[in-house]
Scaffold this motif. Structure first.
Motif, PDB file in Angstrom:
ATOM      1  N   THR A 192      44.150  22.719  45.270  1.00 17.56           N
ATOM      2  CA  THR A 192      44.265  21.920  44.058  1.00 17.56           C
ATOM      3  C   THR A 192      45.534  22.206  43.286  1.00 17.56           C
ATOM      4  OG1 THR A 192      43.063  23.580  42.816  1.00 17.56           O
ATOM      5  CG2 THR A 192      41.765  21.825  43.770  1.00 17.56           C
ATOM      6  N   GLY A 193      46.373  23.099  43.765  1.00 16.30           N
ATOM      7  CA  GLY A 193      47.559  23.504  43.024  1.00 16.30           C
ATOM      8  C   GLY A 193      48.590  22.398  42.957  1.00 16.30           C
ATOM      9  N   PRO A 194      49.735  22.709  42.368  1.00 12.10           N
ATOM     10  CA  PRO A 194      50.783  21.698  42.221  1.00 12.10           C
ATOM     11  C   PRO A 194      51.354  21.249  43.564  1.00 12.10           C
ATOM     12  CG  PRO A 194      51.539  23.869  41.491  1.00 12.10           C
ATOM     13  CD  PRO A 194      50.072  23.980  41.716  1.00 12.10           C
TER      14      PRO A 194
ATOM     15  N   LEU B  28      36.766  17.843  52.541  1.00  9.63           N
ATOM     16  CA  LEU B  28      37.711  17.383  51.523  1.00  9.63           C
ATOM     17  C   LEU B  28      38.253  16.041  51.984  1.00  9.63           C
ATOM     18  CD1 LEU B  28      39.275  17.892  48.960  1.00  9.63           C
ATOM     19  CD2 LEU B  28      40.961  19.118  50.270  1.00  9.63           C
ATOM     20  N   LYS B  29      37.947  15.003  51.226  1.00  8.47           N
ATOM     21  CA  LYS B  29      38.343  13.652  51.615  1.00  8.47           C
ATOM     22  C   LYS B  29      39.783  13.422  51.180  1.00  8.47           C
ATOM     23  CE  LYS B  29      36.578   8.946  50.959  1.00  8.47           C
ATOM     24  NZ  LYS B  29      37.567   8.309  50.095  1.00  8.47           N
ATOM     25  N   CYS B  30      40.672  13.273  52.147  1.00  4.72           N
ATOM     26  CA  CYS B  30      42.093  13.155  51.828  1.00  4.72           C
ATOM     27  C   CYS B  30      42.600  11.735  51.969  1.00  4.72           C
ATOM     28  CB  CYS B  30      42.932  14.015  52.764  1.00  4.72           C
ATOM     29  SG  CYS B  30      42.450  15.709  52.751  1.00  4.72           S
ATOM     30  N   THR B  31      41.801  10.847  52.501  1.00  6.58           N
ATOM     31  CA  THR B  31      42.286   9.496  52.786  1.00  6.58           C
ATOM     32  C   THR B  31      41.316   8.489  52.215  1.00  6.58           C
ATOM     33  OG1 THR B  31      41.022   9.236  54.803  1.00  6.58           O
ATOM     34  CG2 THR B  31      43.160  10.293  54.998  1.00  6.58           C
ATOM     35  N   GLU B  32      41.744   7.226  52.212  1.00  5.17           N
ATOM     36  CA  GLU B  32      40.793   6.172  51.936  1.00  5.17           C
ATOM     37  C   GLU B  32      40.919   5.114  53.010  1.00  5.17           C
ATOM     38  OE1 GLU B  32      42.711   3.830  48.384  1.00  5.17           O
ATOM     39  OE2 GLU B  32      42.723   5.981  48.063  1.00  5.17           O
TER      40      GLU B  32
ATOM     41  N   GLY C  30      53.443  17.502  55.652  1.00  2.08           N
ATOM     42  CA  GLY C  30      54.877  17.564  55.899  1.00  2.08           C
ATOM     43  C   GLY C  30      55.643  16.357  55.393  1.00  2.08           C
ATOM     44  N   ARG C  31      54.945  15.367  54.843  1.00  2.02           N
ATOM     45  CA  ARG C  31      55.664  14.230  54.255  1.00  2.02           C
ATOM     46  C   ARG C  31      55.285  14.141  52.786  1.00  2.02           C
ATOM     47  NH1 ARG C  31      54.681   9.116  58.128  1.00  2.02           N
ATOM     48  NH2 ARG C  31      54.098  10.243  60.010  1.00  2.02           N
ATOM     49  N   ASP C  32      55.995  13.304  52.044  1.00  2.00           N
ATOM     50  CA  ASP C  32      55.619  13.171  50.638  1.00  2.00           C
ATOM     51  C   ASP C  32      55.284  11.736  50.253  1.00  2.00           C
ATOM     52  OD1 ASP C  32      58.138  12.345  51.009  1.00  2.00           O
ATOM     53  OD2 ASP C  32      59.079  13.660  49.523  1.00  2.00           O
ATOM     54  N   ARG C  33      55.354  10.819  51.239  1.00  2.93           N
ATOM     55  CA  ARG C  33      54.960   9.446  50.933  1.00  2.93           C
ATOM     56  C   ARG C  33      53.703   9.116  51.727  1.00  2.93           C
ATOM     57  NH1 ARG C  33      56.734   4.674  49.541  1.00  2.93           N
ATOM     58  NH2 ARG C  33      56.312   3.765  51.561  1.00  2.93           N
ATOM     59  N   PRO C  34      52.769   8.351  51.123  1.00  7.26           N
ATOM     60  CA  PRO C  34      51.575   7.987  51.881  1.00  7.26           C
ATOM     61  C   PRO C  34      51.906   7.034  53.022  1.00  7.26           C
ATOM     62  CG  PRO C  34      51.550   6.954  49.710  1.00  7.26           C
ATOM     63  CD  PRO C  34      52.715   7.883  49.736  1.00  7.26           C
ATOM     64  N   THR C  35      51.062   7.002  54.011  1.00  8.79           N
ATOM     65  CA  THR C  35      51.242   6.083  55.113  1.00  8.79           C
ATOM     66  C   THR C  35      49.898   5.454  55.450  1.00  8.79           C
ATOM     67  OG1 THR C  35      52.079   5.824  57.346  1.00  8.79           O
ATOM     68  CG2 THR C  35      50.827   7.801  56.893  1.00  8.79           C
ATOM     69  N   VAL C  36      49.966   4.313  56.125  1.00  4.71           N
ATOM     70  CA  VAL C  36      48.738   3.674  56.615  1.00  4.71           C
ATOM     71  C   VAL C  36      48.689   3.896  58.108  1.00  4.71           C
ATOM     72  CG1 VAL C  36      47.619   1.474  57.027  1.00  4.71           C
ATOM     73  CG2 VAL C  36      48.583   1.981  54.793  1.00  4.71           C
TER      74      VAL C  36
ATOM     75  N   PRO D 106      45.092  15.448  48.657  1.00  5.55           N
ATOM     76  CA  PRO D 106      45.728  14.596  47.657  1.00  5.55           C
ATOM     77  C   PRO D 106      46.146  15.396  46.429  1.00  5.55           C
ATOM     78  CG  PRO D 106      43.400  14.025  47.950  1.00  5.55           C
ATOM     79  CD  PRO D 106      43.712  15.091  48.919  1.00  5.55           C
ATOM     80  N   ASP D 107      47.090  14.817  45.687  1.00  3.62           N
ATOM     81  CA  ASP D 107      47.556  15.489  44.466  1.00  3.62           C
ATOM     82  C   ASP D 107      46.474  15.453  43.398  1.00  3.62           C
ATOM     83  OD1 ASP D 107      50.144  16.128  45.334  1.00  3.62           O
ATOM     84  OD2 ASP D 107      50.721  14.025  45.118  1.00  3.62           O
ATOM     85  N   ASP D 108      46.619  16.310  42.435  1.00  4.37           N
ATOM     86  CA  ASP D 108      45.801  16.280  41.216  1.00  4.37           C
ATOM     87  C   ASP D 108      44.319  16.449  41.453  1.00  4.37           C
ATOM     88  OD1 ASP D 108      48.025  15.912  39.751  1.00  4.37           O
ATOM     89  OD2 ASP D 108      47.898  13.733  39.750  1.00  4.37           O
ATOM     90  N   LEU D 109      43.954  17.167  42.518  1.00  2.00           N
ATOM     91  CA  LEU D 109      42.533  17.393  42.746  1.00  2.00           C
ATOM     92  C   LEU D 109      41.937  18.255  41.642  1.00  2.00           C
ATOM     93  CD1 LEU D 109      42.156  18.049  46.542  1.00  2.00           C
ATOM     94  CD2 LEU D 109      41.279  16.149  45.226  1.00  2.00           C
ATOM     95  N   GLY D 110      42.762  19.156  41.101  1.00  5.09           N
ATOM     96  CA  GLY D 110      42.249  20.108  40.122  1.00  5.09           C
ATOM     97  C   GLY D 110      41.822  19.463  38.820  1.00  5.09           C
ATOM     98  N   ARG D 111      42.346  18.243  38.566  1.00  6.23           N
ATOM     99  CA  ARG D 111      42.059  17.632  37.268  1.00  6.23           C
ATOM    100  C   ARG D 111      40.699  16.953  37.252  1.00  6.23           C
ATOM    101  NH1 ARG D 111      47.347  14.479  36.083  1.00  6.23           N
ATOM    102  NH2 ARG D 111      48.843  16.148  36.316  1.00  6.23           N
ATOM    103  N   ASP D 112      40.141  16.679  38.426  1.00  2.72           N
ATOM    104  CA  ASP D 112      38.865  15.978  38.483  1.00  2.72           C
ATOM    105  C   ASP D 112      37.731  16.941  38.139  1.00  2.72           C
ATOM    106  OD1 ASP D 112      36.722  14.432  38.996  1.00  2.72           O
ATOM    107  OD2 ASP D 112      37.553  13.565  40.826  1.00  2.72           O
ATOM    108  N   PRO D 113      37.017  16.689  37.041  1.00  2.05           N
ATOM    109  CA  PRO D 113      35.963  17.627  36.669  1.00  2.05           C
ATOM    110  C   PRO D 113      34.718  17.512  37.545  1.00  2.05           C
ATOM    111  CG  PRO D 113      35.986  15.782  35.162  1.00  2.05           C
ATOM    112  CD  PRO D 113      37.136  15.573  36.100  1.00  2.05           C
ATOM    113  N   ARG D 114      34.684  16.545  38.480  1.00  3.71           N
ATOM    114  CA  ARG D 114      33.471  16.345  39.254  1.00  3.71           C
ATOM    115  C   ARG D 114      33.434  17.195  40.515  1.00  3.71           C
ATOM    116  NH1 ARG D 114      33.288  10.239  40.481  1.00  3.71           N
ATOM    117  NH2 ARG D 114      35.476  10.612  40.858  1.00  3.71           N
ATOM    118  N   GLY D 115      34.540  17.862  40.824  1.00  4.21           N
ATOM    119  CA  GLY D 115      34.570  18.653  42.045  1.00  4.21           C
ATOM    120  C   GLY D 115      35.396  17.955  43.112  1.00  4.21           C
ATOM    121  N   LEU D 116      35.598  18.643  44.244  1.00  3.86           N
ATOM    122  CA  LEU D 116      36.436  18.089  45.300  1.00  3.86           C
ATOM    123  C   LEU D 116      35.751  16.884  45.939  1.00  3.86           C
ATOM    124  CD1 LEU D 116      37.511  21.414  47.042  1.00  3.86           C
ATOM    125  CD2 LEU D 116      38.827  20.050  45.438  1.00  3.86           C
ATOM    126  N   PRO D 117      36.507  15.814  46.187  1.00  2.00           N
ATOM    127  CA  PRO D 117      35.896  14.670  46.873  1.00  2.00           C
ATOM    128  C   PRO D 117      35.552  15.037  48.316  1.00  2.00           C
ATOM    129  CG  PRO D 117      38.259  14.358  46.667  1.00  2.00           C
ATOM    130  CD  PRO D 117      37.926  15.603  45.906  1.00  2.00           C
TER     131      PRO D 117
END
Lengths: 460, 338
Positions: free
Chosen positions: A88-90, A373-377, A397-403, A432-443
């Protein structure tokens, strides 16, 4: 001072009655995702925001969960905070592979369902003990049934076949130069063990995801690096006389079995109440038919205790305590949601024998496709006039999402249809980014259903 | 394109690959918005159900239709006649009568429309139940979101259900399959309704039991039981979102009676007898008490059947409402009355 005494007595008594403990074994070959599973599980229990299929949550009886001191003071603690920070870190990344054993305890407070229990104590507690360990160690289990000679033959046979023959070339070259009947030299033994360990490390690094790596402590020594216990390797030929290299290796092999394997399983496995077996089916599909076959073999070996049911040492090992076993295909978020049923069907076929045997022994068995941990949709896109269901996420290893269209698991039995090389391409995605901000827990995907199956009857 | 690619394409097989990020849409786009906003007319979202084969007697229909038409025509003639006579007497009287006739006509039409609407709601719930049943057994196909949208739309104007609906919206992700979405709706939205409905059944059956036990005349308690049962059915139906009119409740009651009868006349008779004998102490003290208990049990059966018929998702094996608590409650009625 009578009354406090009575009170504490009452407390102790009710704790005895209403504080129950359940040990859940998180089992799996390496890279199956045990560490992430334990982390996501604990995080979701603590935050309690994403577990609709856990009955105790949906019926509103759940109070809260807390981390508590673990029961075994001599076992290292599972580094929950560290792993969670990694996810969940930066700069979210997957935790490092587990190097040693780790344990942790989560206590769940809930209101019991039955009116009778509620009158005795309005609030009940369930202590959930989880154990994480390097997946390599699991494959030591089949060694218990094999003599040194049997194990040597089997390992040499496997090492001479592709895709392992190239990786084992230098070790087998060394084997050809030595004579197992010659008198035992520590130097020779060390040289052989070093070459054999190199070979195992090479297997572990291979793209084809070779799972069958024995003995596990050679690559993940834990606290016994360079111990004489770990300086042996398989030798060709039959048993030789006293004082020979063969005899030395055999002695160390037996010592390894007694002091390492037996102890580990007696301390950690024989006391389990519930078992979840995580299997990276998609990783094996990715690795192609060779990787799939290797994993199937490793699975068969490590599930052998299940398959054979009550037969002597297995009984001692697993006892009759484990009454629920869940086989879970992990990393289900690597495929689009509509493929989960096929993934589960594939897993069913993979563990079919073991499942039947466990059912026969009277335990309940279930299979699921989960993702800790759900990382995709799942997304839909058009390709050459056809609608394709794909996954969208950020690959490692990348910083842009892909399909990504990773290939589809067919509904019939053949996972690798003839005439198609590389039908699958499952990319590893990063958290995914910003996991730490979700108060509901890891998806997650179906971790709540896994929990309901494993713990549901305790939480009534 | 290489030779292998063409061969693969000819079989309709797509190799794994990465695709254009901008052209991808979440699955399945329009239905998910319907789910998230709770908008979208369920009638549009759901496919029209195949019209069931009518087994009602045609002749009876013709008879009733013709009679109704006759009465309407007669009424029309009479009204016209009345109007003519009123205007002939005086203009003021004529206007008054015309106004009365118009009001009656408008009210009648409005009532008809509400009845038809309520019937439609009832039918929609039946459709939803059938759809849920299909989703439980069928292979995946992305219809769960549509189902969820319809169900959410059904309950969107109910303030007490808003938190549950919000929870469902929160929990459902693209990774849940049909079966899971249906189960989630069942657990989060419908189980509180089940509890409320069960409470009402409990209360109604106690009411009828007490009323029967206390009423001085048989005709009176018959009337009380009938009225209470009708009221219970309407309560339960509105709880599940059906809000039936008079015709609707009668229809529901009729279907329910058929249901009770079909579900096992023998079984229900047997149960009632057992209950009656089980409560034999009360029966021995007073036959009225025994009758009260029996009437209460019948009301409970009617109520539970209404729950079965009005629930948009059929009960599963583990959440089926049971007679146990009602039975206990009813057997304590004689004590309360005495």
């Amino acid at each position: 001072m009578r009354i406090p005494d009575l009170n504490s007595l009452y407390d102790a008594g009710s704790r005895l009655l209403l504080e129950s403990t359940v040990r859940v074994g998180v089992t799996g070959l390496r890279r199956a995702g045990k560490t992430v599973f334990v982390t996501a599980l604990v995080d979701n229990l603590l935050k309690a925001g994403r577990l609709p299929f856990l009955d105790v949550m949906s019926s509103g009886r759940f109070q809260a969960a807390r981390l508590r001191p673990q029961p075994d003071p001599d076992v290292p603690r599972f580094d929950f905070e560290g792993h969670l920070a990694a996810l969940t870190g930066p700069d979210p990344h997957w935790p490092e592979p587990t190097r040693g054993i780790g344990q942790m305890r989560v206590s769940l407070r809930y209101r019991p369902e039955s009116a009778l229990k509620r009158t005795v104590q309005p609030m009940a507690t369930l202590n959930l003990d989880l154990v994480d360990y390097p997946g390599e160690w699991l494959l030591d289990l089949p060694l218990l049934r094999q003599s040194f000679a049997e194990w040597s033959t089997q390992t040499l046979d496997l090492a001479a076949r592709p895709p392992r023959d190239e990786l084992s070339a230098s070790w087998r070259g060394w084997l050809a130069t030595i004579d197992p009947a010659a008198s035992a030299e520590e130097e020779t033994a060390r040289r052989g063990a070093a070459l054999y360990t190199d070979y195992l490390h090479a297997c572990r690094r291979a793209d084809t995801l070779l799972s069958l790596i024995q003995p596990g402590r050679f690559v993940e020594p834990g606290d016994m690096k360079d111990a004489p216990l770990l300086t042996f390797c398989p030798l060709q030929g039959g048993p030789r006389g006293r004082g020979s290299l063969w005899a030395l290796m055999e002695e160390r092999y037996e010592a390894y079995k007694t002091n390492v394997v037996r102890r580990f399983f007696a301390e950690h496995f024989s006391r389990l109440d519930r078992q979840i077996v995580l299997i990276d089916v998609l990783g094996a599909l990715n690795a192609g038919p060779a990787g799939m076959a290797d994993m199937k073999r490793a699975l068969e070996l490590s599930l052998e205790p299940f398959r054979h049911g009550s037969s002597g040492w297995l009984d001692w090992l697993f006892g009759s305590k484990i009454d629920r076993v869940l086989f879970a295909a992990t990393k289900a978020d690597h495929i689009a949601a509509h493929q989960h049923a096929q993934l589960r069907a594939l897993l069913d076929r993979l563990v079919g024998d073991a499942r039947n045997a466990i059912r026969f022994e009277g335990a309940q068995v279930e299979t699921m496709a989960i993702a800790a941990l759900k990382c995709t949709e799942s997304v839909v896109t058009e390709h050459e006039g056809r609608q394709l269901r794909c996954v969208r996420g950020i690959p490692v290893g990348r910083d842009r999402p892909t399909v990504l269209f990773p290939g589809e698991i067919p509904e019939d039995a053949e996972a690798f249809p003839p005439g198609r090389d590389r039908p699958y391409n499952f990319l590893p995605f990063r958290p995914p980014d910003d996991l730490g901000r979700d108060p509901r827990g890891l998806p997650h995907i179906r971790v709540d259903q896994a929990l309901q199956f494993l713990l549901g009857d305790y939480l009534t | 394109m290489t030779e292998r690619d063409t061969r693969n394409a000819s079989k309709g097989w797509v190799p794994p690959m990465e695709l254009d990020l901008d052209r991808a849409a979440p699955v399945p786009a329009e239905e998910e918005t319907a789910l998230l906003t709770g908008s979208g007319d369920p009638a549009d979202l759901l496919p029209a159900p195949a019209t069931p084969v009518r087994t009602t007697r045609r002749l009876g229909r013709w008879l009733f239709g013709a009679l109704a038409a006759l009465v309407l025509v007669a009424l029309g003639f009479d009204t016209a006649d009345l109007l003519a006579r009123a205007f002939a007497t005086s203009l003021a009287l004529g206007v008054l009568v015309a106004l009365l006739a118009a009001t009656a006509g408008i009210a009648g039409v409005a009532m008809l429309v509400t009845e038809l609407l309520s019937l439609r709601r009832l039918r929609r719930i039946e459709e939803l139940r059938a759809e849920a049943g299909r989703l439980e057994v069928d292979a995946p196909g992305g219809r769960a979101d549509r189902f969820a949208g319809s169900l959410v739309a059904l309950y969107s104007d109910r303030r007490e259900l808003a938190p549950a609906l919000a929870r469902v919206r929160d929990h459902v992700t693209d990774a849940h399959d049909e079966h899971e979405v249906v189960r989630l709706l069942d657990r989060e939205v419908l189980s509180p309704l089940d509890r409320a409905a069960y409470q009402r059944v409990l209360r109604a059956s106690r009411d009828t039991a007490v009323a029967t036990a206390l009423s001085p005349a048989a005709l009176l308690d018959f009337a009380v039981v009938l009225w209470r049962n009708l009221k219970l059915v309407r309560e339960i139906a509105s709880l599940y979102g059906a809000r039936p009119g008079y015709v609707g409740s009668l229809r529901l009651l009729r279907r329910m009676l058929a249901n009770i009868a079909v579900a096992g006349v023998t079984e229900s008779a047997h149960h009632v007898a057992v209950e009656a004998l089980g409560g034999s102490l009360a029966a021995a003290i007073s036959t009225r008490m025994g009758q009260g208990v029996i009437n209460g049990l019948l009301t409970a059966r009617v109520g539970l059947t209404a729950m079965h018929l009005c629930r948009p998702i059929a009960f599963g094996p583990d959440n089926r409402p049971s007679m146990n608590r009602i039975r206990k409650e009813l057997l304590s009625v004689p004590k309360q009355v005495l």
